[in-house]
Design a protein around this motif. Structure first.
Motif, PDB file in Angstrom:
ATOM      1  N   LYS A 192       0.831  -1.200   0.000  1.00 48.27           N
ATOM      2  CA  LYS A 192       0.000   0.000   0.000  1.00 48.27           C
ATOM      3  C   LYS A 192       0.865   1.250   0.000  1.00 48.27           C
ATOM      4  O   LYS A 192       0.593   2.205  -0.704  1.00 48.27           O
ATOM      5  CB  LYS A 192      -0.927   0.021   1.208  1.00 48.27           C
ATOM      6  N   GLY A 193       1.923   1.230   0.813  1.00 42.12           N
ATOM      7  CA  GLY A 193       2.818   2.379   0.885  1.00 42.12           C
ATOM      8  C   GLY A 193       3.431   2.684  -0.468  1.00 42.12           C
ATOM      9  O   GLY A 193       3.749   3.815  -0.788  1.00 42.12           O
ATOM     10  N   ASP A 194       3.545   1.642  -1.282  1.00 41.90           N
ATOM     11  CA  ASP A 194       4.175   1.784  -2.582  1.00 41.90           C
ATOM     12  C   ASP A 194       3.338   2.632  -3.544  1.00 41.90           C
ATOM     13  O   ASP A 194       3.858   3.225  -4.455  1.00 41.90           O
ATOM     14  CB  ASP A 194       4.408   0.383  -3.176  1.00 41.90           C
ATOM     15  N   HIS A 195       2.020   2.637  -3.361  1.00 41.43           N
ATOM     16  CA  HIS A 195       1.206   3.508  -4.227  1.00 41.43           C
ATOM     17  C   HIS A 195       0.157   4.229  -3.397  1.00 41.43           C
ATOM     18  O   HIS A 195      -1.025   4.232  -3.684  1.00 41.43           O
ATOM     19  CB  HIS A 195       0.586   2.736  -5.396  1.00 41.43           C
ATOM     20  N   ILE A 196       0.649   4.859  -2.337  1.00 44.98           N
ATOM     21  CA  ILE A 196      -0.239   5.478  -1.346  1.00 44.98           C
ATOM     22  C   ILE A 196      -1.053   6.621  -1.952  1.00 44.98           C
ATOM     23  O   ILE A 196      -2.166   6.892  -1.525  1.00 44.98           O
ATOM     24  CB  ILE A 196       0.593   5.935  -0.119  1.00 44.98           C
ATOM     25  N   GLU A 197      -0.493   7.266  -2.997  1.00 44.76           N
ATOM     26  CA  GLU A 197      -1.204   8.427  -3.547  1.00 44.76           C
ATOM     27  C   GLU A 197      -2.505   8.033  -4.248  1.00 44.76           C
ATOM     28  O   GLU A 197      -3.363   8.866  -4.473  1.00 44.76           O
ATOM     29  CB  GLU A 197      -0.292   9.236  -4.478  1.00 44.76           C
ATOM     30  N   PRO A 218       2.981   2.631   6.405  1.00 43.23           N
ATOM     31  CA  PRO A 218       2.695   2.916   4.995  1.00 43.23           C
ATOM     32  C   PRO A 218       2.936   4.350   4.555  1.00 43.23           C
ATOM     33  O   PRO A 218       2.709   4.646   3.389  1.00 43.23           O
ATOM     34  CB  PRO A 218       1.210   2.583   4.883  1.00 43.23           C
ATOM     35  N   LYS A 246       9.086   8.936  -2.601  1.00 40.01           N
ATOM     36  CA  LYS A 246       8.669   9.070  -4.005  1.00 40.01           C
ATOM     37  C   LYS A 246       8.998  10.423  -4.580  1.00 40.01           C
ATOM     38  O   LYS A 246       9.024  10.602  -5.787  1.00 40.01           O
ATOM     39  CB  LYS A 246       7.173   8.883  -4.076  1.00 40.01           C
TER      40      LYS A 246
END
Lengths: 132, 597
Positions: free
Chosen positions: A26-31, B62, B107
């Motif tokens: 989830k953190g990987d595509h949190i946006e 997260p 990011k």
């Protein structure tokens, strides 16, 4: 661990262990996800923020809502309304809810996150964030 | 959904471990227990994040908070502030070098924005010692799919279609290599993983083995199925203890879960892997030398053909692939050759891992699609040159490669363009040089390396590299003549044409490419006996500018050989005959009146 004896068994095991990585994935595509930020300053914690966070995490897991991620933030300044949570739906302005309890959490999930309806107890945003 | 609400990832690569990252893990865990949070927050030791410049790295999920240069004592603050109270620890966040603003989310860091991670997909994301985390990331799924749904020919076809080329440096099409090994008829075949990473400055293979060892185990088993082998060997240098330890653990776990051993996943396919240790000789990265070393012979290359795919380990067909090549295999079979072909360039699909080192701000490990330009790698991801100095050259391909200069910065990088520019991809080491680096000295450094690493079997390499390095020593010590430059060229060409293996054939590359790109610098060394970069001590002269000198006498007092004389409050001077060029006066002069030329 007994040996995995077929591709099917591997698929089963994968399903079982998938949740181990849930938070990282989830953190990987949190946006792209709905982010629920629980205010966790001393006042928030004293008012039950930790329980609120636990309830959120459990409800999301029970209902299999993969598009929601729970994080924490510090004091938002609405000490009179603790516990407070900020809900950020992608593409929308963040909304802050005050005096959150189990009942309200259910409403936030069912009405605001799922249907986009506002509900009582929204705290009007009185500040702008620095980067805005 | 796991019971954990947060994950704290701590880098467990060799670099960060030497900066006490294991103690950070311990301190965070202890602090969590004090706050009764050990059930809610999971602490994971991962492989390398790649951002080695600012290690040790701690990442909180997260919310993707990226802490840099964390010390063991900072653990308490991370737990008490961030984890308990939700306040990010500002002073540990990465600061953007341009705007000086703290960046909370990895990011938004330039270092990660342009990267695309395929071979490093799990590094810094999973716990390399936990097979279930690998399975959760679709690990061993490709192996399962291959064994149950595909024929060996289909597997080879898919790899051929993907266009994957060997990441060890040669760039030979992997699918084709597998096909040759498949077609060789024999009762016994071997799969070998070449983990003998020897280029100075390259550490991607070590990082993959440390951060994602299961991907190599899985890929080797897939390769075994494809070519018809039941045994695999990993040839790894003994200087990589952590990589060895994690690979061994991965192999043991894979066997326990049934991904290695007999009748894998209930099929008729059996595959076993064994680790073979190398003593760290550079030449053993060459596949024939590697095989001889594994057999207990001297690590010396032999003439090809026969290629290892016909006659390799113990004379049996042997398929040798590099670590990074293997790391690409499972994901290609999961996502398909068409997906892979869309990444990178037409002739070099996919990505490449580069190890950035030298005079660059963000030293570390990066992965970009082929076709990314050098400028993007060095300036956008690498953060540009240290201390605001001017970029001079970048050495790619290690001691076998060459240097690229300002004019090549906008060249898209792939296997073929680098060769056209007189360098090569090599294993992906990139050493960045600035205006203070002297190119003949750089060439000398690489030649001293190859001279020492030459196995001595063939004359051109054994004696040729020695002669080249002697010539370069003369040039950098002020005894060079213009005839030496011609000799350098002539000898380089002869060695390239006559040496037995890749080591010798490529050893003169640093000489030729620096000669071609920086000829005027060589001429300055041999004609004017000057080193324009101010690096060759023997060619330097220290001079005091009488206009700027205030006569403070500091230089005269620090000079170890009393070469500096002068009256108080009057300009001093250096006697060149006595001066040993130690630079003490230059470093100490308060008015910067001393010039180095």
């Amino acid at each position: 661990m007994s040996k995995i004896k077929s591709f099917e068994e591997l698929k089963q095991l994968r399903k079982k262990v998938l949740t181990h990585m849930d938070i990282r994935e989830k953190g990987d595509h949190i946006e792209e996800l709905v982010e629920v930020r629980v205010a966790m300053a001393t006042c928030g914690i004293a008012a039950g923020a930790r329980e609120v966070m636990n309830i959120f995490v459990n409800k999301i897991a029970d209902q299999g809502l993969n598009n929601i991620v729970v994080t924490q933030t510090d004091c938002m300044g609405y000490c009179y309304a603790e516990p407070t949570v900020e809900v950020r739906v992608p593409g929308k302005e963040p909304v802050v809810f005050g005096k959150v309890d189990e009942e309200k959490i259910q409403k936030i999930i069912d009405q605001y996150i799922k249907k986009g309806e506002l509900l009582d107890g929204v705290i009007p945003m009185t500040h702008k964030e620095m980067e805005d | 959904m796991s019971k954990y609400k947060m994950h704290v990832l701590v880098c467990g690569g060799t670099g960060c471990i030497s900066s006490e990252s294991e103690k950070i893990v311990k301190n965070i865990q202890e602090c969590l227990i004090q706050h009764k949070l050990e059930e809610e927050v999971q602490v994971v030791q991962t492989g390398c994040f790649g951002f080695c410049e600012k290690g040790p790295i701690v990442k909180v999920l997260p919310d993707n908070t990226f802490y840099v240069q964390v010390k063991p004592d900072d653990a308490i603050e991370i737990v008490e502030e961030h984890i308990v109270k939700g306040r990010k620890v500002d002073r540990l966040l990465y600061k953007d070098p341009g705007s000086k603003k703290a960046i909370e989310d990895s990011k938004h860091m330039d270092f990660y924005k342009k990267q695309m991670r395929i071979a490093l997909r799990n590094c810094g994301f999973v716990n390399p010692n936990n097979i279930e985390e690998y399975i959760a990331r679709n690990g061993y799924y490709a192996l399962g799919k291959v064994l149950t749904e595909m024929t060996p020919e289909q597997v080879i076809d898919e790899i051929k279609k993907s266009g994957l080329r060997g990441r060890g440096g040669g760039g030979f099409p992997t699918g084709l290599k597998w096909e040759f090994s498949r077609k060789s008829k024999s009762d016994k075949k071997y799969v070998v993983c070449n983990a003998d990473e020897g280029d100075p400055g390259a550490f991607m293979d070590r990082s993959i083995l440390e951060g994602d060892p299961h991907s190599i185990v899985e890929a080797m088993a897939i390769c075994g199925y494809a070519i018809g082998a039941d045994e695999g060997k990993v040839y790894i240098r003994a200087e990589y203890p952590l990589a060895i330890q994690r690979l061994q653990k991965a192999m043991n776990d894979a066997e326990e879960y049934g991904f290695l051993g007999d009748h894998i996943l209930g099929t008729d396919f059996s595959f076993h892997i064994e680790i073979r240790y190398g003593a760290g000789a550079f030449v053993c990265g060459e596949e024939t030398a590697l095989i001889h070393s594994m057999e207990g012979e001297r690590g010396e290359p032999t003439i090809k053909p026969p290629f290892p795919s016909e006659s390799g380990f113990w004379g049996k067909p042997t398929n040798v692939n590099n670590v990074e090549t293997f790391a690409n295999i499972p994901i290609i079979l999961l996502k398909g050759a068409d997906w892979f072909r869309k990444i990178g360039t037409k002739k070099s699909p996919g990505t490449k891992v580069f190890a950035l080192a030298g005079k660059i701000n963000n030293v570390g490990l990066i992965e970009v699609p082929m076709g990314t330009t050098l400028r993007e790698v060095i300036f956008d991801i690498g953060g540009g040159i240290k201390d605001g100095k001017k970029f001079k050259a970048v050495q790619t391909g290690g001691p076998s490669g060459g240097c690229l200069t300002e004019k090549d910065l906008d060249t898209p990088i792939d296997f073929d363009t680098l060769v056209e520019k007189g360098s090569m991809m090599g294993s992906g080491g990139m050493i960045v040089m600035d205006e203070d680096d002297c190119m003949p000295s750089v060439a000398k450094f690489y030649l001293e390396f190859t001279e020492e690493e030459s196995c001595g079997k063939c004359t051109p390499c054994r004696i040729g590299t020695k002669r080249l390095s002697e010539l370069l020593k003369k040039i950098t010590s002020g005894q060079g003549t213009e005839a030496h430059l011609q000799e350098l060229r002539r000898l380089s060409v002869v060695i390239k044409e006559t040496a037995l293996c890749g080591l010798g054939q490529t050893a003169p590359n640093p000489v030729l490419s620096t000669l071609n790109n920086f000829e005027e610098e060589y001429i300055a060394h041999v004609k004017d006996h000057q080193c324009p970069a101010g690096q060759c001590t023997a060619l330097l002269q220290y001079k005091i500018d009488p206009e700027t000198c205030v006569g403070c006498t500091v230089c005269a007092r620090v000079c170890p050989v009393n070469a500096i004389t002068g009256e108080r409050k009057k300009p001093h001077s250096i006697d060149q005959k006595i001066c040993i060029k130690c630079g003490s006066c230059y470093d100490r002069c308060p008015t910067h009146a001393i010039e180095k030329r």
